[in-house]
Design a protein around this motif. Structure first.
Motif, PDB file in Angstrom:
ATOM      1  N   MET A  55       0.830  -1.202   0.000  1.00 50.04           N
ATOM      2  CA  MET A  55       0.000   0.000   0.000  1.00 50.04           C
ATOM      3  C   MET A  55       0.869   1.257   0.000  1.00 50.04           C
ATOM      4  SD  MET A  55      -3.062   1.087   2.640  1.00 50.04           S
ATOM      5  CE  MET A  55      -2.080   0.591   4.049  1.00 50.04           C
ATOM      6  N   PHE A  56       0.481   2.223  -0.840  1.00 49.89           N
ATOM      7  CA  PHE A  56       1.186   3.501  -0.863  1.00 49.89           C
ATOM      8  C   PHE A  56       0.759   4.362   0.324  1.00 49.89           C
ATOM      9  CE2 PHE A  56       1.583   2.474  -5.426  1.00 49.89           C
ATOM     10  CZ  PHE A  56       2.940   2.697  -5.592  1.00 49.89           C
ATOM     11  N   ARG A  57       1.690   5.144   0.831  1.00 48.41           N
ATOM     12  CA  ARG A  57       1.404   6.065   1.918  1.00 48.41           C
ATOM     13  C   ARG A  57       0.458   7.168   1.444  1.00 48.41           C
ATOM     14  NH1 ARG A  57       5.249   7.180   5.899  1.00 48.41           N
ATOM     15  NH2 ARG A  57       5.348   9.354   5.215  1.00 48.41           N
ATOM     16  N   CYS A  66      -2.328   0.734  -4.297  1.00 49.35           N
ATOM     17  CA  CYS A  66      -1.341  -0.270  -3.901  1.00 49.35           C
ATOM     18  C   CYS A  66      -0.670  -0.806  -5.154  1.00 49.35           C
ATOM     19  CB  CYS A  66      -1.974  -1.409  -3.106  1.00 49.35           C
ATOM     20  SG  CYS A  66      -3.141  -2.429  -4.032  1.00 49.35           S
ATOM     21  N   GLN A  67       0.561  -1.274  -4.978  1.00 51.35           N
ATOM     22  CA  GLN A  67       1.324  -1.858  -6.078  1.00 51.35           C
ATOM     23  C   GLN A  67       1.908  -3.181  -5.617  1.00 51.35           C
ATOM     24  OE1 GLN A  67       5.258  -0.482  -7.004  1.00 51.35           O
ATOM     25  NE2 GLN A  67       4.921  -0.595  -9.211  1.00 51.35           N
ATOM     26  N   PHE A  68       1.694  -4.201  -6.430  1.00 52.43           N
ATOM     27  CA  PHE A  68       2.285  -5.505  -6.182  1.00 52.43           C
ATOM     28  C   PHE A  68       3.497  -5.620  -7.098  1.00 52.43           C
ATOM     29  CE2 PHE A  68      -2.432  -6.248  -5.761  1.00 52.43           C
ATOM     30  CZ  PHE A  68      -2.446  -6.135  -4.374  1.00 52.43           C
ATOM     31  N   ARG A  69       4.660  -5.280  -6.587  1.00 53.76           N
ATOM     32  CA  ARG A  69       5.834  -5.220  -7.458  1.00 53.76           C
ATOM     33  C   ARG A  69       6.639  -6.515  -7.430  1.00 53.76           C
ATOM     34  NH1 ARG A  69       7.767  -1.379  -3.161  1.00 53.76           N
ATOM     35  NH2 ARG A  69       6.413   0.067  -4.269  1.00 53.76           N
ATOM     36  N   HIS A  70       7.491  -6.638  -8.416  1.00 58.15           N
ATOM     37  CA  HIS A  70       8.361  -7.815  -8.522  1.00 58.15           C
ATOM     38  C   HIS A  70       9.244  -7.901  -7.287  1.00 58.15           C
ATOM     39  CE1 HIS A  70      11.377 -10.597 -10.126  1.00 58.15           C
ATOM     40  NE2 HIS A  70      10.501 -10.900 -11.080  1.00 58.15           N
ATOM     41  N   GLN A  71       9.525  -9.110  -6.853  1.00 56.05           N
ATOM     42  CA  GLN A  71      10.310  -9.279  -5.625  1.00 56.05           C
ATOM     43  C   GLN A  71      11.714  -8.700  -5.750  1.00 56.05           C
ATOM     44  OE1 GLN A  71      10.331 -13.526  -4.967  1.00 56.05           O
ATOM     45  NE2 GLN A  71      12.205 -13.807  -6.130  1.00 56.05           N
ATOM     46  N   ALA A  72      12.185  -8.480  -6.981  1.00 54.24           N
ATOM     47  CA  ALA A  72      13.497  -7.865  -7.164  1.00 54.24           C
ATOM     48  C   ALA A  72      13.424  -6.349  -7.135  1.00 54.24           C
ATOM     49  CB  ALA A  72      14.113  -8.324  -8.492  1.00 54.24           C
ATOM     50  N   GLY A  73      12.213  -5.796  -7.163  1.00 55.03           N
ATOM     51  CA  GLY A  73      12.051  -4.349  -7.190  1.00 55.03           C
ATOM     52  C   GLY A  73      12.045  -3.753  -5.795  1.00 55.03           C
ATOM     53  N   ARG A  74      12.643  -2.577  -5.682  1.00 66.30           N
ATOM     54  CA  ARG A  74      12.723  -1.925  -4.372  1.00 66.30           C
ATOM     55  C   ARG A  74      11.833  -0.703  -4.260  1.00 66.30           C
ATOM     56  NH1 ARG A  74      19.267  -2.055  -3.073  1.00 66.30           N
ATOM     57  NH2 ARG A  74      19.507  -4.350  -3.137  1.00 66.30           N
ATOM     58  N   ASP A  75      11.261  -0.251  -5.368  1.00 71.88           N
ATOM     59  CA  ASP A  75      10.444   0.958  -5.312  1.00 71.88           C
ATOM     60  C   ASP A  75       9.382   0.915  -6.395  1.00 71.88           C
ATOM     61  OD1 ASP A  75      11.682   1.677  -7.752  1.00 71.88           O
ATOM     62  OD2 ASP A  75      13.265   2.758  -6.695  1.00 71.88           O
ATOM     63  N   ALA A  76       8.616   1.998  -6.491  1.00 76.46           N
ATOM     64  CA  ALA A  76       7.488   2.060  -7.416  1.00 76.46           C
ATOM     65  C   ALA A  76       7.912   2.081  -8.878  1.00 76.46           C
ATOM     66  CB  ALA A  76       6.642   3.289  -7.110  1.00 76.46           C
ATOM     67  N   HIS A  77       9.216   2.190  -9.162  1.00 76.14           N
ATOM     68  CA  HIS A  77       9.687   2.227 -10.537  1.00 76.14           C
ATOM     69  C   HIS A  77       9.992   0.836 -11.084  1.00 76.14           C
ATOM     70  CE1 HIS A  77       9.889   6.564 -10.155  1.00 76.14           C
ATOM     71  NE2 HIS A  77      10.552   6.406  -9.026  1.00 76.14           N
ATOM     72  N   LEU A 127       8.045   5.207 -15.001  1.00 77.35           N
ATOM     73  CA  LEU A 127       9.299   5.965 -15.071  1.00 77.35           C
ATOM     74  C   LEU A 127      10.505   5.144 -14.630  1.00 77.35           C
ATOM     75  CD1 LEU A 127       8.165   9.465 -13.723  1.00 77.35           C
ATOM     76  CD2 LEU A 127       8.613   8.815 -16.099  1.00 77.35           C
ATOM     77  N   PRO A 128      10.774   4.045 -15.310  1.00 76.85           N
ATOM     78  CA  PRO A 128      11.940   3.231 -14.923  1.00 76.85           C
ATOM     79  C   PRO A 128      13.241   3.970 -15.167  1.00 76.85           C
ATOM     80  CG  PRO A 128      11.070   2.514 -17.037  1.00 76.85           C
ATOM     81  CD  PRO A 128      10.092   3.511 -16.493  1.00 76.85           C
ATOM     82  N   PRO A 129      14.307   3.629 -14.444  1.00 73.37           N
ATOM     83  CA  PRO A 129      15.622   4.236 -14.684  1.00 73.37           C
ATOM     84  C   PRO A 129      16.057   4.010 -16.126  1.00 73.37           C
ATOM     85  CG  PRO A 129      15.615   2.931 -12.667  1.00 73.37           C
ATOM     86  CD  PRO A 129      14.327   2.638 -13.358  1.00 73.37           C
ATOM     87  N   ALA A 130      16.944   4.864 -16.600  1.00 74.22           N
ATOM     88  CA  ALA A 130      17.368   4.831 -18.003  1.00 74.22           C
ATOM     89  C   ALA A 130      17.827   3.447 -18.477  1.00 74.22           C
ATOM     90  CB  ALA A 130      18.459   5.871 -18.231  1.00 74.22           C
ATOM     91  N   PRO A 131      18.671   2.720 -17.725  1.00 69.06           N
ATOM     92  CA  PRO A 131      19.098   1.399 -18.215  1.00 69.06           C
ATOM     93  C   PRO A 131      17.938   0.418 -18.354  1.00 69.06           C
ATOM     94  CG  PRO A 131      20.545   2.180 -16.461  1.00 69.06           C
ATOM     95  CD  PRO A 131      19.359   3.086 -16.473  1.00 69.06           C
ATOM     96  N   VAL A 132      16.970   0.502 -17.451  1.00 70.50           N
ATOM     97  CA  VAL A 132      15.811  -0.391 -17.497  1.00 70.50           C
ATOM     98  C   VAL A 132      14.930  -0.046 -18.697  1.00 70.50           C
ATOM     99  CG1 VAL A 132      13.719  -1.115 -16.279  1.00 70.50           C
ATOM    100  CG2 VAL A 132      15.857  -0.783 -15.011  1.00 70.50           C
TER     101      VAL A 132
END
Length: 232
Positions: free
Chosen positions: A72-74, A94-105, A126-131
């Protein structure tokens, strides 16, 4: 095995209607316990009920029912760089993200509840440039697979199209005439199913609609997940 969810309380809708009219710290402080009871705890129950369903759809994606630090988002807005001084978000998400992900991106499934609209689906924000570069390269190298995702009848009937903010010009390394240029220009890629009425969230079958949409998002989510070299 799936877990039932009775629907969100109607009091949640009343809470957000009042928050929109009183988006200030004094009002929220007075209503903080109410917020926990009619918003936080029901959302935690929803996330917990979604956990086994998500496990069946995409086992590498996590439904974390903790009220803090989970899916759940704050409610608190970051107003440091915003012209809008309102301290609280006027929607629940709320976001159900991949277990390797650390944030909403990171890639994730998403549920958004607001008085002006309810929607759910998935994608990457808005993923980081390499992603983002990896996703673009995957679309470029696997155009038939990408077109198959978009042409799927369940996909088209549920989500209509891929959305997300875009560059004005073709990204570096890609021709403006590329057949998939509109998707290659995107900085965000997501798909969502909208509901016609916010009242639907109070019904017991709301969770079934979310479950169904997540299932139909699977080809899209698998493509994005594999594009960034993660297991689906």
């Amino acid at each position: 095995m799936t877990t039932s969810f009775p629907g969100f309380p109607k009091e949640l809708l009343r809470f957000y209607a009042e928050l929109i009219e009183n988006n200030n710290r004094d009002w929220f402080t007075k209503n903080k316990q109410r917020y926990k009871e009619v918003v936080v705890y029901p959302m935690c129950d929803f996330i917990e009920a979604m956990a086994p369903r998500l496990e069946a759809i995409a086992p590498m994606y996590i439904a974390d029912a903790r009220p803090n630090g989970g899916s759940m988002f704050r409610i608190y807005r970051d107003v440091r760089f915003s012209r809008d001084p309102k301290p609280y978000k006027e929607h629940l998400a709320c976001q159900f993200r991949h277990q390797a992900g650390r944030d909403a991106h990171a890639p994730g499934y998403y549920v958004h509840i607001a008085l002006d609209g309810v929607r759910f689906g998935g994608g990457i924000y808005l993923p980081p440039a390499p992603v983002l570069r990896a996703i673009r390269q995957s679309i470029d190298e696997n155009p038939e697979k990408w077109r198959k995702v978009k042409a799927d009848s369940d996909f088209r009937n549920t989500f209509d199209r891929i959305r997300g903010d875009s560059l004005k010009r073709a990204p570096k390394g890609f021709s403006p005439d590329h057949p998939e240029i509109e998707d290659l220009k995107r900085k965000t890629l997501f798909i969502t199913k909208p509901l016609s009425s916010v009242e639907r969230i109070t019904q017991p079958d709301f969770i079934e609609e979310v479950d169904d949409a997540f299932q139909k998002a699977t080809p899209f989510m698998r493509f994005l997940t594999n594009a960034v070299d993660l297991p689906f």
